[in-house]
Enzyme design. Sequence first.
Site, PDB file in Angstrom:
ATOM      1  CG  HIS A 163      -1.727  -1.218   1.410  1.00  0.00           C
ATOM      2  ND1 HIS A 163      -3.006  -1.396   0.924  1.00  0.00           N
ATOM      3  CD2 HIS A 163      -1.403  -2.383   2.033  1.00  0.00           C
ATOM      4  CE1 HIS A 163      -3.431  -2.606   1.246  1.00  0.00           C
ATOM      5  NE2 HIS A 163      -2.475  -3.227   1.924  1.00  0.00           N
ATOM      6  CB  SER A 284      12.983  21.639 -15.279  1.00  0.00           C
ATOM      7  OG  SER A 284      12.294  22.865 -15.314  1.00  0.00           O
ATOM      8  CE  LYS A 290      11.645  18.542 -10.918  1.00  0.00           C
ATOM      9  NZ  LYS A 290      10.453  18.933 -11.675  1.00  0.00           N
ATOM     10  CD  GLU A 297       8.264  11.434 -15.318  1.00  0.00           C
ATOM     11  OE1 GLU A 297       7.914  12.244 -16.184  1.00  0.00           O
ATOM     12  OE2 GLU A 297       8.836  11.781 -14.272  1.00  0.00           O
TER      13      GLU A 297
END
Length: 473
Positions: A163, A284, A290, A297
Amino acid sequence: MASENYQLWGGCFEEEPSAVLARLNDSLPVDVRLFREDIQGSRAWANEQNLSGHLSNEDNKAIQEGLNKVEQDIAEEIAQNGRLKDTEEDIHAVVEKRLFKYAGDAALRLHTARSRNDQCATDAKLWMLASLPHLKTSLKELITVLVNRAKKEINIIAPGYTHLQRAQPVRWSHFLLSHVWALRDDVIRLEEQLSRLSRCPLGSGAIAGCALSIDRVRLARSLGFKDVTPNSMFGVASRDHFVEFFNWASLCGLHLSKLAEDLIIYSSKEFGFVRFSDQFSTGSSLMPQKRNPDGLELIRGAAGLLLGDAMAFSCILKGLPSTYNKDLQSDKELLFRSYDRLSDCLKVAIGTIATMQVSSENAQKALEPGMLATDLAHALVRKGVPFRKAHHIVGTVLRRASALGVDLQNLPHAEYYAICPEFGTEAELKSLFSWEASVEQYTSIGGTSRGAVNQQIDMLNQWLGVESFTTAC
Ligand code: ARG
């Protein structure tokens, strides 16, 4: 023939097809990718015609030599321009037209008793038989990278999550291998579908079979197939191997997506278990600090696109009547798209995982004594306390620790003893607060102890045949 184009079917037509229908109908931009398979199939077809006495040696020679030249021409044009300028509707028409240039009238005999229906089905199968093993190689390479890491990083202990909450400590290697077993099943499933796919439809004609006597088994073997399709209507219509492939690719995509998601989470500052190399990270445009895991992804997103293609193709098949219908032409567009996508995803996964750094310190820092609550219950079980009671007792311990504002490790021994004397001496209790001791309890097959993890690594290395894959991590 009404058209200037080398149309395979223009005989009884007086008008050209409308431009818009031609645009929808033309499959050359997609099926040009099958030119080698189309030529391979044509070579075999002409040879079989010759062996069965339906094509003279002379014509066969002209066809074979012509096909060699056509193959060379097409390969060169694609290498130069990335496409063919031909205006024919598909690769079958292009090859036949170009063959005429080299083989003359002999070319007009090539299509004898053959249909584009059995031809396109054969071409796609030949392509799949040649290409899908590359996915298998990439999958095995990914597995090798993961197994090598598992071997090297066996001392690292990290939180295991259920979880997405800290659950129990596990060896980092155990986590890596949990993904490997799913990927290994993907390899096995791929091998199974390849053997089902290896049945040659050539000789099925348009629907009814081959009107001339040929030896289909000899023909199939000459193309490298194991067998022939046993029914011509089935042969031209069946796209079950596409359905299998798309569903297989989406399952494989789901496995990659889960692996990607775990690693994305673990790469965040909040976890910090892994750091990806510059090569497999992106920045970024606005925030200089970043470091984004775009590759993973994209893999996670690709799983959705692969599922979409699988669904799209089953939707195309649903409600189709028997045998060939033009709806089937989309099979190749989806095939190439899914194949390319999965192939890129596997390569990005290999590169990302082979070059990532793992921080054993951060993994260790994320472990907290509460994760040993289950071990405390098991310690009581070993002293004879029934598990359900032990679970409850540890719950009481947790409440007491929380009331005193301490964690399980800093709760005084006297408190434990007061709740349940079976917790034993202070030394016995103290010995339970060891991550190493915790994971080492899980010695049975499939557990997270060193021995059980090494057993998995051995099994996988044996299956991989070790020395064939050399990717270092
Ligand atoms: N381009 C077609 C396809 O890929 C070839 C088969 C055409 N057959 C036909 N009967 N129109 O499906």
